[in-house]
Design an enzyme around this catalytic site. Structure first.
Site, mmCIF file in Angstrom:
data_model
loop_
_atom_site.group_PDB
_atom_site.id
_atom_site.type_symbol
_atom_site.label_atom_id
_atom_site.label_comp_id
_atom_site.label_asym_id
_atom_site.label_seq_id
_atom_site.Cartn_x
_atom_site.Cartn_y
_atom_site.Cartn_z
ATOM 1 N N GLU A 25 22.937 22.100 62.538
ATOM 2 C CA GLU A 25 22.582 22.972 61.412
ATOM 3 C C GLU A 25 23.483 22.682 60.218
ATOM 4 O OE1 GLU A 25 19.531 24.336 61.181
ATOM 5 O OE2 GLU A 25 19.964 25.444 63.006
ATOM 6 N N THR A 27 23.665 20.063 58.583
ATOM 7 C CA THR A 27 24.172 18.695 58.631
ATOM 8 C C THR A 27 23.285 17.755 57.824
ATOM 9 O OG1 THR A 27 22.964 18.491 60.699
ATOM 10 C CG2 THR A 27 25.335 18.850 60.871
ATOM 11 N N ASP A 28 22.002 18.123 57.618
ATOM 12 C CA ASP A 28 21.065 17.137 57.034
ATOM 13 C C ASP A 28 21.425 16.740 55.599
ATOM 14 O OD1 ASP A 28 20.106 19.545 55.972
ATOM 15 O OD2 ASP A 28 17.998 19.127 56.425
ATOM 16 N N LEU A 111 11.850 29.103 60.410
ATOM 17 C CA LEU A 111 10.931 28.342 61.269
ATOM 18 C C LEU A 111 10.060 27.369 60.481
ATOM 19 C CD1 LEU A 111 10.018 31.253 63.702
ATOM 20 C CD2 LEU A 111 11.749 29.473 64.019
ATOM 21 N N SER A 112 10.424 27.154 59.219
ATOM 22 C CA SER A 112 9.796 26.115 58.395
ATOM 23 C C SER A 112 8.311 26.286 58.147
ATOM 24 C CB SER A 112 10.048 24.726 58.999
ATOM 25 O OG SER A 112 11.397 24.421 58.912
ATOM 26 N N SER A 113 7.898 27.502 57.871
ATOM 27 C CA SER A 113 6.490 27.681 57.491
ATOM 28 C C SER A 113 6.202 26.918 56.196
ATOM 29 C CB SER A 113 6.140 29.160 57.344
ATOM 30 O OG SER A 113 7.056 29.800 56.485
ATOM 31 N N SER A 114 7.196 26.795 55.333
ATOM 32 C CA SER A 114 6.930 26.083 54.073
ATOM 33 C C SER A 114 6.810 24.573 54.305
ATOM 34 C CB SER A 114 7.973 26.401 53.014
ATOM 35 O OG SER A 114 9.266 26.251 53.523
ATOM 36 N N ASP A 158 13.374 19.597 57.951
ATOM 37 C CA ASP A 158 12.185 20.382 58.257
ATOM 38 C C ASP A 158 10.905 19.559 58.105
ATOM 39 O OD1 ASP A 158 14.160 22.246 58.357
ATOM 40 O OD2 ASP A 158 13.562 23.303 56.539
ATOM 41 N N TYR A 207 22.851 29.113 50.444
ATOM 42 C CA TYR A 207 22.574 27.712 50.790
ATOM 43 C C TYR A 207 23.148 26.786 49.719
ATOM 44 C CZ TYR A 207 19.757 23.777 52.554
ATOM 45 O OH TYR A 207 19.339 22.585 53.088
HETATM 46 C C1 GLA Z 1 16.949 24.807 55.855
HETATM 47 C C2 GLA Z 1 16.743 23.507 55.093
HETATM 48 C C3 GLA Z 1 17.075 22.292 55.977
HETATM 49 C C4 GLA Z 1 18.450 22.455 56.627
HETATM 50 C C5 GLA Z 1 18.603 23.824 57.265
HETATM 51 C C6 GLA Z 1 19.998 24.088 57.778
HETATM 52 O O1 GLA Z 1 16.030 24.894 56.905
HETATM 53 O O2 GLA Z 1 15.405 23.400 54.659
HETATM 54 O O3 GLA Z 1 17.000 21.115 55.213
HETATM 55 O O4 GLA Z 1 19.470 22.202 55.709
HETATM 56 O O5 GLA Z 1 18.268 24.868 56.360
HETATM 57 O O6 GLA Z 1 20.296 23.250 58.851
#
Ligand code: GLA
Length: 347
Positions: A25, A27-28, A111-114, A158, A207
């Site tokens: 988490e 780290t990307d 959960l990356s709905s976007s 994501d 963030y």
């Molecule tokens: C969000 C961002 C990702 C990542 C995570 C944290 O989901 O969209 O790119 O940075 O937070 O790991």
């Protein structure tokens, strides 16, 4: 259905899943490692070609229109418009689309709905206009659209998880080289997604602050990305001023946890994987400071009710957790957590 709203048949029909991140988490955007898995929930789009945007969202029961000369508006259509916008920026001939969108991906945060909406939109546009794009390019363009059009400086995890993920596997991704490998999810275990019921508060501001702190730490260390340092450099990292020392320590230890976690899964050492999830949560809470009292409480309850690992998932500041639970213990786990934390949502 598309036909009910637009009185014509759709030309294409595509879907893309949400994701849950198992380990790795924040780290990307530091060029590090991530280990997400696609969710069994998808966003599906039926579409036909047209000039500009005319999009119906079943979840909101509304149609929105946009002339693409206009910039972002702060609503869900931004994610669709951002895809068309970035493709045009890159020189692809994309007039627009007429679409019907239906999403099963929980929109509770984390959960990356976007990303699912973006990747599904990219897949629809690729099919409608025969764009020569592979799945990696789709993810990269979707992310670029989010950064440049929607205006959120997200990393690549994501969109890659949604675009490259396969059911039953987690995706071990090096966000620097973009090399990846699929690792089977633990047999006999359930990856439980448990939502805290708490909306993400100040997530965007938090963030961006964390990103800035990582950049600051890099400057102090004389490097470009925190990926360039590892746990061998911890003495140098501990010597950074507060809170940069803790932010950087989270990133390097988290990268090491992902690498070890993938090896543990491959060796069927699920207990070790669970311990690494717990260590990740502690690091996110104490060093990276993106947890909340509710997320901490929920993770603790999940462990008490039988999970072998649990942590917050996604950016944090609210939203969801992920836990690893033996299949045979899942029902008792769910009942126990629900009794102690009634707001919990299980996916
Ligand atoms: C969000 C961002 C990702 C990542 C995570 C944290 O989901 O969209 O790119 O940075 O937070 O790991």
């Amino acid at each position: 259905m598309f036909k009910d709203i637009f009185a014509q048949e759709p030309t294409v029909s595509v879907c893309a899943p949400g994701r849950v991140n198992l380990l790795g988490e924040h780290t990307d955007y530091n060029g590090g490692f991530v280990f997400p898995a696609p969710l069994p929930y998808q966003t599906c789009i039926e579409a036909a070609p047209q000039e500009g945007l005319e999009v119906y969202a079943e979840n909101f029961k509304e149609t929105k229109f946009r002339d693409l000369a206009v910039g972002k508006k702060g609503d869900w259509l931004d994610y669709v418009a951002g895809c068309v916008w970035i493709l045009r920026q890159q020189g692809y001939a994309v007039p627009g689309l007429r679409a019907y969108i239906r999403s099963e991906v929980p929109m509770t945060g984390g959960l990356s709905s976007s990303a699912a909406l973006q990747v599904a939109t990219m897949r629809a546009l690729r099919a409608l206009y025969n764009l020569p794009l592979d799945d990696k390019q789709i993810a990269l363009l979707a992310q670029q659209g989010e950064v440049e059009y929607v205006g959120v400086r997200v990393g690549i995890m994501d969109q890659m998880a949604s675009s490259l993920g396969k059911p039953g596997y987690a995706l071990f991704l090096d966000t620097l080289s973009l090399e990846y490998k699929l690792a089977p999810l633990p047999k006999g275990y359930r990856v439980a997604v448990v939502d805290s019921g708490m909306p993400r508060r100040l997530a965007e501001a938090g963030y961006n602050t964390r990103r800035a702190e990582c950049e600051e730490a890099c400057k102090e260390l004389g490097i470009k990305l925190l990926r360039e340092v590892s746990i061998n450099d911890l003495p140098r990292i501990e010597a950074l001023p507060e809170p940069l020392n803790r932010r950087a320590r989270h990133v390097v230890t988290e990268n090491a946890r992902v690498v070890e976690g993938v090896q543990a899964l491959e060796a069927n050492d699920f207990r070790r994987f669970g311990e690494l999830m717990v260590a990740s949560h502690r690091s996110l809470r104490e060093d990276y400071e993106v947890s909340t009292p509710e997320l901490d409480q929920l993770v603790e309850l999940e462990l008490r009710h039988g999970a072998i690992g649990a942590r917050l998932t996604g950016a944090g500041f609210g939203g969801a957790t992920v836990a690893l639970v033996k299949d045979s213990k899942y029902e008792a786990f769910k009942a126990g957590v629900k009794a102690d934390y009634p707001k919990a949502g299980f996916y």
